[in-house]
Design a protein around this motif. Structure first.
Motif, short mmCIF file in Angstrom:
data_model
loop_
_atom_site.label_atom_id
_atom_site.label_comp_id
_atom_site.label_asym_id
_atom_site.label_seq_id
_atom_site.Cartn_x
_atom_site.Cartn_y
_atom_site.Cartn_z
N GLN A 2 50.28 51.44 28.76
CA GLN A 2 50.95 50.23 28.26
C GLN A 2 52.22 49.93 29.05
O GLN A 2 52.49 48.78 29.40
CB GLN A 2 51.29 50.39 26.77
CG GLN A 2 50.16 50.90 25.89
CD GLN A 2 48.86 50.14 26.05
OE1 GLN A 2 48.84 48.94 26.34
NE2 GLN A 2 47.74 50.82 25.85
N MET A 3 53.00 50.95 29.35
CA MET A 3 54.28 50.74 30.03
C MET A 3 54.12 50.22 31.45
O MET A 3 54.84 49.32 31.89
CB MET A 3 55.08 52.06 30.07
CG MET A 3 55.90 52.33 28.84
SD MET A 3 56.91 53.83 29.05
CE MET A 3 57.88 53.44 30.51
N HIS A 4 53.19 50.78 32.19
CA HIS A 4 53.11 50.48 33.61
C HIS A 4 52.56 49.09 33.90
O HIS A 4 52.55 48.68 35.06
CB HIS A 4 52.30 51.56 34.33
CG HIS A 4 53.05 52.84 34.50
ND1 HIS A 4 52.61 53.89 35.28
CD2 HIS A 4 54.24 53.26 33.97
CE1 HIS A 4 53.47 54.89 35.21
NE2 HIS A 4 54.46 54.53 34.44
N GLY A 5 52.13 48.38 32.89
CA GLY A 5 51.73 46.99 33.08
C GLY A 5 52.88 46.02 32.94
O GLY A 5 52.70 44.81 33.09
N ASP A 6 54.08 46.54 32.67
CA ASP A 6 55.24 45.67 32.44
C ASP A 6 55.89 45.28 33.75
O ASP A 6 56.07 46.13 34.64
CB ASP A 6 56.25 46.41 31.55
CG ASP A 6 57.32 45.48 31.03
OD1 ASP A 6 57.10 44.85 29.98
OD2 ASP A 6 58.39 45.38 31.69
N ALA B 263 54.04 51.75 44.95
CA ALA B 263 53.49 50.98 43.83
C ALA B 263 51.98 51.15 43.74
O ALA B 263 51.42 51.27 42.64
CB ALA B 263 53.84 49.49 43.99
N GLY B 264 51.32 51.19 44.90
CA GLY B 264 49.87 51.38 44.90
C GLY B 264 49.48 52.76 44.39
O GLY B 264 48.49 52.91 43.66
N THR C 74 47.67 55.43 37.40
CA THR C 74 47.69 54.90 36.03
C THR C 74 46.37 54.27 35.63
O THR C 74 45.83 54.57 34.56
CB THR C 74 48.81 53.85 35.88
OG1 THR C 74 50.05 54.40 36.30
CG2 THR C 74 48.92 53.39 34.44
N TYR C 75 45.84 53.41 36.48
CA TYR C 75 44.70 52.58 36.08
C TYR C 75 43.41 52.88 36.84
O TYR C 75 42.36 52.33 36.49
CB TYR C 75 45.06 51.10 36.26
CG TYR C 75 46.24 50.67 35.42
CD1 TYR C 75 46.15 50.61 34.03
CD2 TYR C 75 47.46 50.35 36.01
CE1 TYR C 75 47.24 50.24 33.26
CE2 TYR C 75 48.56 49.97 35.24
CZ TYR C 75 48.43 49.91 33.87
OH TYR C 75 49.51 49.55 33.10
N HIS D 244 45.25 46.60 40.25
CA HIS D 244 44.78 47.78 39.53
C HIS D 244 44.40 47.47 38.08
O HIS D 244 43.40 47.98 37.56
CB HIS D 244 45.86 48.87 39.53
CG HIS D 244 46.12 49.46 40.87
ND1 HIS D 244 45.19 50.20 41.56
CD2 HIS D 244 47.22 49.40 41.68
CE1 HIS D 244 45.69 50.59 42.71
NE2 HIS D 244 46.91 50.13 42.81
N ILE D 245 45.22 46.66 37.41
CA ILE D 245 44.97 46.41 35.99
C ILE D 245 43.69 45.61 35.79
O ILE D 245 42.88 45.93 34.90
CB ILE D 245 46.18 45.69 35.36
CG1 ILE D 245 47.40 46.61 35.37
CG2 ILE D 245 45.86 45.23 33.94
CD1 ILE D 245 48.67 45.97 34.87
N LEU D 246 43.48 44.59 36.59
CA LEU D 246 42.26 43.79 36.45
C LEU D 246 41.03 44.64 36.74
O LEU D 246 39.98 44.48 36.09
CB LEU D 246 42.32 42.59 37.39
CG LEU D 246 43.37 41.52 37.05
CD1 LEU D 246 43.34 40.39 38.07
CD2 LEU D 246 43.16 40.97 35.64
N LYS D 247 41.12 45.53 37.70
CA LYS D 247 39.99 46.41 38.01
C LYS D 247 39.71 47.35 36.83
O LYS D 247 38.55 47.63 36.50
CB LYS D 247 40.28 47.22 39.27
CG LYS D 247 40.35 46.38 40.54
CD LYS D 247 40.76 47.23 41.73
CE LYS D 247 40.90 46.38 42.99
NZ LYS D 247 41.40 47.16 44.15
#
Length: 308
Positions: free
Chosen positions: A17-21, A63-64, A70-71, A261-264
């Motif tokens: 949850q945090m790393h999507g901020d 960042a990558g 994370t994801y 990453h999140i969309l994947k």
């Protein structure tokens, strides 16, 4: 979708949850400022990379890496960790005063980089309005003993709570100093080289973001750098304002930025895997319900899974 690999942390974790901020970008810059205060650690960076000319590339690679851990799938995270460990094993740095040669993968250096990152992510997000209770903050730090393992650390030697993290910083503070390498990092972050057309944007946007990241550092860091910062209350107010503005940008727009990453992860696990801070608030409320823990095998099923 139920059988899809959730990765190292999974959608039930605080990390997910945090790393999507979007405030993670400000937190990442704070981490660079903090990491540069350890002379041996920052020397390893400066002597093994073209930081001044490729700082943007380094930021994006970091960042990558965080996004993959994370994801990404478990396999992708493990492979990313293997690459980092291999690179670190081949690099060393030299102390210009003593002539000592040392490896950049020394545990004390890896631990400093790890703790500076985790502390920065946690401090910036919480102060900017991302709601985490004390137990969730501890859980976040504990979860990241798994990411510490991937870069070559023994998880048992890494802080597992906010109290442990605070004790670590108190212990390591006598080793911190601002040398020429830290000055170079500071100079870059204050005024990074950009094409002429982007100079106005650097003055308008970047300077404010980097200034906010610097201001969010602990007081001892300001003392070491020799530059004052606004009061803690003023900094927190600015962090909240910035967080509010960035979170107003639709998530789907933000998540289109590479490497996605999140969309994947959502494509792999389904739309319910979408990271959102309200999920942590909702989970905390569920765990606070009277008798909830007693309904589930002594309470074990109300705990998040420990990574690994």
């Amino acid at each position: 979708m139920r059988d899809a690999d959730p990765g190292l942390f999974g959608p039930e974790s605080v990390t997910w949850q945090m790393h999507g901020d979007p405030m993670m970008w400000v937190a990442g810059i704070r981490a660079l400022y903090l990491q540069a205060l350890h002379p041996r650690a920052v020397r390893g960076v400066m002597q093994n990379s073209d930081f001044r000319n490729d700082a943007w590339g380094r930021l994006m690679r970091t960042a990558g890496f965080v996004g993959t851990l994370t994801y990404g799938t478990t396999d992708a995270a493990e492979r990313a960790g293997t690459r980092v460990r291999k690179i670190h094993s081949m690099l060393g740095a030299t102390d210009p005063t003593t002539g000592e040669r040392y490896g950049v993968d020394e545990p004390e250096l890896l631990r400093w980089v790890h703790c500076a990152e985790v502390d920065s992510y946690l401090q910036v997000l919480r102060r900017s309005g991302f709601r985490l209770d004390a137990a969730q903050a501890d859980r976040y730090i504990d979860e990241h003993r798994e990411s510490a393992r991937l870069v070559g650390l023994d998880p048992a030697t890494v802080p597992a709570s906010t109290a442990g993290l605070a004790a670590y910083f108190e212990k390591v503070r006598p080793e911190l100093a601002v040398g020429p390498e830290a000055r170079a990092v500071d100079d870059f972050l204050r005024k990074p080289p950009v094409p002429p057309l982007l100079v106005p944007a650097r003055a308008l946007v970047w300077r404010r973001v980097a200034g906010l990241a610097y201001a969010s550092l602990p007081p001892y860091a300001h003392e070491l750098y020799g530059r004052p910062a606004p009061s803690a209350r003023t900094v927190t107010r600015r962090l909240v304002a910035t967080g509010t503005a960035l979170r107003a940008v639709p998530a789907r727009v933000r998540w289109q930025l590479p490497p996605g990453h999140i969309l994947k992860a959502m494509a792999r696990l389904g739309p319910d895997a979408r990271p959102a801070p309200y999920k942590l608030t909702r989970r905390a409320a569920i765990l606070d319900e009277p008798g909830r823990a007693q309904q589930n095998d002594g309470g074990d099923s109300t705990r998040w899974r420990t990574p690994g």
